[in-house]
Design a protein around this motif. Structure first.
Motif, short mmCIF file in Angstrom:
data_model
loop_
_atom_site.label_atom_id
_atom_site.label_comp_id
_atom_site.label_asym_id
_atom_site.label_seq_id
_atom_site.Cartn_x
_atom_site.Cartn_y
_atom_site.Cartn_z
N VAL A 26 -7.25 2.06 12.65
CA VAL A 26 -6.00 1.18 13.02
C VAL A 26 -5.02 1.96 13.77
O VAL A 26 -5.02 3.10 13.78
CB VAL A 26 -5.19 0.48 11.72
N ARG A 27 -4.17 1.09 14.71
CA ARG A 27 -3.45 1.92 15.70
C ARG A 27 -1.88 2.38 14.78
O ARG A 27 -1.85 3.36 15.07
CB ARG A 27 -2.91 0.94 16.78
N ASN A 28 -1.44 1.77 13.80
CA ASN A 28 -0.33 2.14 13.22
C ASN A 28 -0.41 2.02 11.61
O ASN A 28 -0.08 1.38 11.03
CB ASN A 28 0.71 0.99 13.79
N PRO A 29 -1.21 2.94 11.29
CA PRO A 29 -1.22 2.94 9.72
C PRO A 29 0.25 3.25 9.11
O PRO A 29 1.06 4.03 9.75
CB PRO A 29 -2.13 4.09 9.42
N ILE A 30 0.29 3.00 7.80
CA ILE A 30 1.77 2.96 7.10
C ILE A 30 1.91 4.51 7.24
O ILE A 30 2.92 5.04 7.16
CB ILE A 30 1.62 2.48 5.75
N GLY A 100 6.59 14.27 0.53
CA GLY A 100 7.17 12.90 -0.26
C GLY A 100 7.91 12.07 0.31
O GLY A 100 7.91 10.88 -0.29
N ALA A 101 8.13 12.32 1.46
CA ALA A 101 8.73 11.26 2.41
C ALA A 101 7.68 10.09 2.39
O ALA A 101 7.88 8.84 2.72
CB ALA A 101 9.32 11.73 3.92
N ASP A 102 6.37 10.68 2.62
CA ASP A 102 5.42 9.66 3.10
C ASP A 102 5.09 8.65 1.73
O ASP A 102 4.71 7.42 2.05
CB ASP A 102 3.94 10.16 3.46
N VAL A 103 5.28 9.35 0.50
CA VAL A 103 5.34 8.43 -0.66
C VAL A 103 6.31 7.27 -0.84
O VAL A 103 6.06 6.32 -1.07
CB VAL A 103 5.29 9.31 -1.88
N VAL A 104 7.52 7.81 -0.16
CA VAL A 104 8.60 6.97 0.06
C VAL A 104 8.46 5.83 0.90
O VAL A 104 8.51 4.52 0.50
CB VAL A 104 10.04 7.78 -0.01
N ARG A 105 7.84 6.11 2.11
CA ARG A 105 7.57 5.28 2.94
C ARG A 105 6.61 4.16 2.57
O ARG A 105 6.61 2.96 2.89
CB ARG A 105 7.15 5.96 4.24
N LEU A 106 5.50 4.73 1.95
CA LEU A 106 4.40 3.75 1.49
C LEU A 106 5.00 2.71 0.38
O LEU A 106 4.74 1.69 0.37
CB LEU A 106 3.17 4.78 0.68
N ALA A 107 5.90 3.36 -0.45
CA ALA A 107 6.39 2.56 -1.55
C ALA A 107 7.36 1.36 -0.79
O ALA A 107 7.07 0.03 -1.28
CB ALA A 107 7.12 3.38 -2.43
N GLU A 108 8.00 1.78 0.19
CA GLU A 108 8.95 0.71 0.73
C GLU A 108 8.16 -0.30 1.44
O GLU A 108 8.35 -1.60 1.51
CB GLU A 108 9.84 1.47 1.73
N ALA A 109 7.10 0.03 2.19
CA ALA A 109 6.33 -0.75 2.94
C ALA A 109 5.44 -1.82 1.86
O ALA A 109 5.13 -2.92 2.35
CB ALA A 109 5.23 -0.26 3.79
N GLY A 122 3.17 17.29 -12.24
CA GLY A 122 4.40 17.44 -11.43
C GLY A 122 4.31 16.49 -10.02
O GLY A 122 3.39 15.74 -9.88
N GLY A 123 5.44 16.16 -9.36
CA GLY A 123 5.68 15.54 -8.32
C GLY A 123 5.97 14.11 -8.53
O GLY A 123 6.17 13.56 -9.45
N VAL A 124 5.78 13.24 -7.54
CA VAL A 124 5.95 12.04 -7.34
C VAL A 124 4.80 11.25 -6.73
O VAL A 124 3.69 11.96 -6.28
CB VAL A 124 7.24 11.88 -6.18
N CYS A 125 4.86 10.00 -7.11
CA CYS A 125 3.84 9.20 -6.66
C CYS A 125 4.18 7.56 -6.52
O CYS A 125 5.14 7.20 -7.15
CB CYS A 125 2.48 9.17 -7.89
N VAL A 126 3.23 6.87 -5.87
CA VAL A 126 3.43 5.38 -5.84
C VAL A 126 2.15 4.70 -6.17
O VAL A 126 0.85 5.36 -5.96
CB VAL A 126 4.01 5.10 -4.35
#
Length: 377
Positions: A26-30, A100-109, A122-126
């Motif tokens: 796809v052209r614009n994945p999250i 981690g910013a990508d995890v936040v971006r995916l959660a928001e989307a 350890g770390g963060v997840c969605v």
């Protein structure tokens, strides 16, 4: 013609998509995940799981009454997280985000929340759910386990190229040390919807499509999907999806040093009483040398070595799905590997066929006929 143009030619694979067919990306994945992280299972007997894990080539990093972590020799996260459960089940796949910013971006989307993982990881997840109902976890900032001593690949005399002189080859009969988790294969009754979900949400791209004989116009029924890291080559497939009558785990694959490590490790597994499903051979899509085993709970797991690595410039190949097209060389594909050997699993799959044909999904009668042809092709 460039080297990339010919990468899929000849070995049961056609040049690429026809006009109007799925582009494989796809052209614009999250986000664009960087790799698979670990797999999660629930099992009632962790002692038995640990025993097989050691024989298969894993090293435990955590063992409590309720949890078992199994790792390879490469640095990073564990390959498997096994928790104690009432019954045996596959619990989901974790993918590693770039940051981690990508995890936040995916959660928001997706309207989900970011949460912290236990200190053991350890770390963060969605946490997400794909259209087939599978749990998909995207993680970042995990504790990084240090590398362990790895199994050294043997030095080969190839043809007249003599690199080993006055030295014998004596690979020890011991577990083939797992280096890392390579991929997972999942089956779904909603193949196209699930495929598009992974491409859009995780930025994965297709390396190869397979279609049923005489049904190419209906679209593919299996895809081998890799991570998109631009000019950085990644595994031919990190995830493979296939259409079928139920939503389920099919197998997972773990890299080892070379063919001798795999073969000697297979002899060790056999001597410990474990059951080979299929192998040793070399695949076509992905080119991996493979060896498949059943763990004590019936899960199919693979040792592999020498797999293809693609960067983002290579477009998807297309080929007809056949049983003979699963390998370039090796023993004939087994009924156990195809899931049609008499037993509990085949009975469950037969019942799933009846249910799937009654439901509104992609697995209809023409697709069933196509699947049945695969086993004899």
């Amino acid at each position: 013609m460039t080297d990339h143009d010919g990468a899929h030619n000849n070995l049961h694979s056609e040049r690429g998509a026809l006009a109007g067919e799925h582009p494989g990306r796809v052209r614009n994945p999250i986000v664009k995940v960087h790799d698979i992280a670990w797999l999660e299972f629930e099992k009632p007997d962790l002692d038995r799981a640990e025993m097989f894990g050691r024989a298969f080539g894993f090293s435990p990093t955590l063992r409590t009454a309720d949890e078992l972590h199994l790792r390879g020799t490469d640095p990073g996260a564990p390959c498997l997280v096994v928790t104690k459960g009432v019954k045996t089940r596959f619990a989901g796949t974790s993918f590693r985000a770039a940051t981690g910013a990508d995890v936040v971006r995916l959660a928001e989307a997706t309207g989900r929340s970011v949460r912290r993982l236990p200190d053991t990881l350890g770390g963060v997840c969605v946490d997400l759910t794909d259209p087939a109902g599978a749990t998909v976890r995207v993680v970042a900032e995990q504790h990084r386990l240090p590398a362990l001593p790895a199994q050294t690949p043997l030095t080969y005399n190839s043809g007249h190229n003599m690199l080993r002189v006055n030295t014998t080859q004596r690979p020890p009969r011991q577990p083939a040390l797992v280096q890392r988790l390579g991929h997972v294969v999942l089956q779904t009754t909603k193949y196209r919807e699930t495929l598009d979900w992974y491409l859009q949400h995780l930025g994965l791209i297709v390396s190869d499509f397979l279609y049923y004989a005489g049904q190419r116009e209906r679209g593919p029924v299996m895809s081998f999907i890799r991570c998109d890291r631009g000019v950085t080559p990644t595994d031919h497939h990190t995830l493979a999806l296939t259409l079928g009558p139920s939503n389920r785990y099919v197998h997972s694959a773990f890299q080892v040093a070379d063919l001798d490590a795999m073969a000697a490790g297979g002899e060790y597994l056999r001597e410990q009483g474990y059951r080979r499903s299929w192998g040793i051979g070399r695949h076509i899509q992905g080119s991996q040398i493979f060896d498949y085993w059943r763990d004590p709970d019936g899960f199919l797991v693979e040792h592999f070595s020498d797999g293809d690595m693609f960067d983002s410039t290579l477009e998807a190949g297309w080929a007809q799905m056949t049983a003979s097209g699963l390998a370039q060389w090796g023993p004939p594909v087994t009924k156990d590997f195809l899931g049609i050997a008499p037993g509990r699993d085949s009975i469950h799959e037969a019942r799933s066929i009846i249910g799937a044909l009654r439901d509104d999904n992609e697995f209809d009668f023409p697709r069933l006929r196509g699947l049945l042809k695969v086993a004899s092709s």
